[in-house]
Scaffold this motif. Sequence first.
Motif, mmCIF file in Angstrom:
data_model
loop_
_atom_site.group_PDB
_atom_site.id
_atom_site.type_symbol
_atom_site.label_atom_id
_atom_site.label_comp_id
_atom_site.label_asym_id
_atom_site.label_seq_id
_atom_site.Cartn_x
_atom_site.Cartn_y
_atom_site.Cartn_z
ATOM 1 N N UNK A 87 -10.843 3.191 0.104
ATOM 2 C CA UNK A 87 -9.683 2.663 -0.617
ATOM 3 C C UNK A 87 -9.080 1.466 0.109
ATOM 4 N N UNK A 88 -9.208 1.457 1.406
ATOM 5 C CA UNK A 88 -8.654 0.359 2.215
ATOM 6 C C UNK A 88 -9.229 -0.994 1.793
ATOM 7 N N UNK A 89 -10.535 -1.069 1.646
ATOM 8 C CA UNK A 89 -11.184 -2.307 1.227
ATOM 9 C C UNK A 89 -10.821 -2.699 -0.189
ATOM 10 N N UNK A 90 -10.720 -1.709 -1.067
ATOM 11 C CA UNK A 90 -10.340 -1.980 -2.450
ATOM 12 C C UNK A 90 -8.932 -2.567 -2.512
ATOM 13 N N UNK A 91 -8.030 -1.984 -1.751
ATOM 14 C CA UNK A 91 -6.644 -2.456 -1.731
ATOM 15 C C UNK A 91 -6.585 -3.873 -1.172
ATOM 16 N N UNK A 101 -3.012 0.745 7.922
ATOM 17 C CA UNK A 101 -1.785 1.530 8.064
ATOM 18 C C UNK A 101 -1.360 2.054 6.690
ATOM 19 N N UNK A 102 -1.650 3.326 6.418
ATOM 20 C CA UNK A 102 -1.384 3.905 5.100
ATOM 21 C C UNK A 102 0.098 3.877 4.745
ATOM 22 N N UNK A 103 0.978 4.093 5.715
ATOM 23 C CA UNK A 103 2.419 4.050 5.431
ATOM 24 C C UNK A 103 2.856 2.641 5.060
ATOM 25 N N UNK A 145 -2.619 6.146 -2.434
ATOM 26 C CA UNK A 145 -2.610 7.603 -2.259
ATOM 27 C C UNK A 145 -3.963 8.084 -1.729
ATOM 28 N N UNK A 146 -5.028 7.472 -2.226
ATOM 29 C CA UNK A 146 -6.355 7.833 -1.720
ATOM 30 C C UNK A 146 -6.487 7.475 -0.245
ATOM 31 N N UNK A 171 -2.289 -7.593 4.418
ATOM 32 C CA UNK A 171 -2.244 -7.402 5.876
ATOM 33 C C UNK A 171 -2.193 -5.915 6.238
ATOM 34 N N UNK A 172 -1.373 -5.143 5.515
ATOM 35 C CA UNK A 172 -1.259 -3.709 5.799
ATOM 36 C C UNK A 172 -2.597 -3.010 5.588
#
Length: 93
Positions: free
Chosen positions: A37-41, A75-77, A28-29, A69-70
């Motif tokens: 948040x991208x790196x954390x995910x 790609x947030x979606x 969501x972030x 990979x996403x």
Amino acid sequence: MSGRLEALLADYRARLPARVAALEVAAKRLAAGEEAARGEIRAEAHRLKGSGAAYGLEAVSRAAGTLERAAREGDADAVASAVQELRGAITPP
């Protein structure tokens, strides 16, 4: 499987819902534009991919790989979709 291994697997499975819930928050972030948040995910998905494989949980490992990979692609979606796939992989039928 020995009792010790069964206990380790049970503990791992018990911690998965909280880890996925944290990924849902991070997704969501990311959707709100928070690039960190991208790196954390990506990092958490990478850990789950490896640990899921180590525990023999192929569906968890596969879903976490999709999520990694996403996140790498930003790609947030696709991240949101992959997190839901991971949620399904940890939910008993």
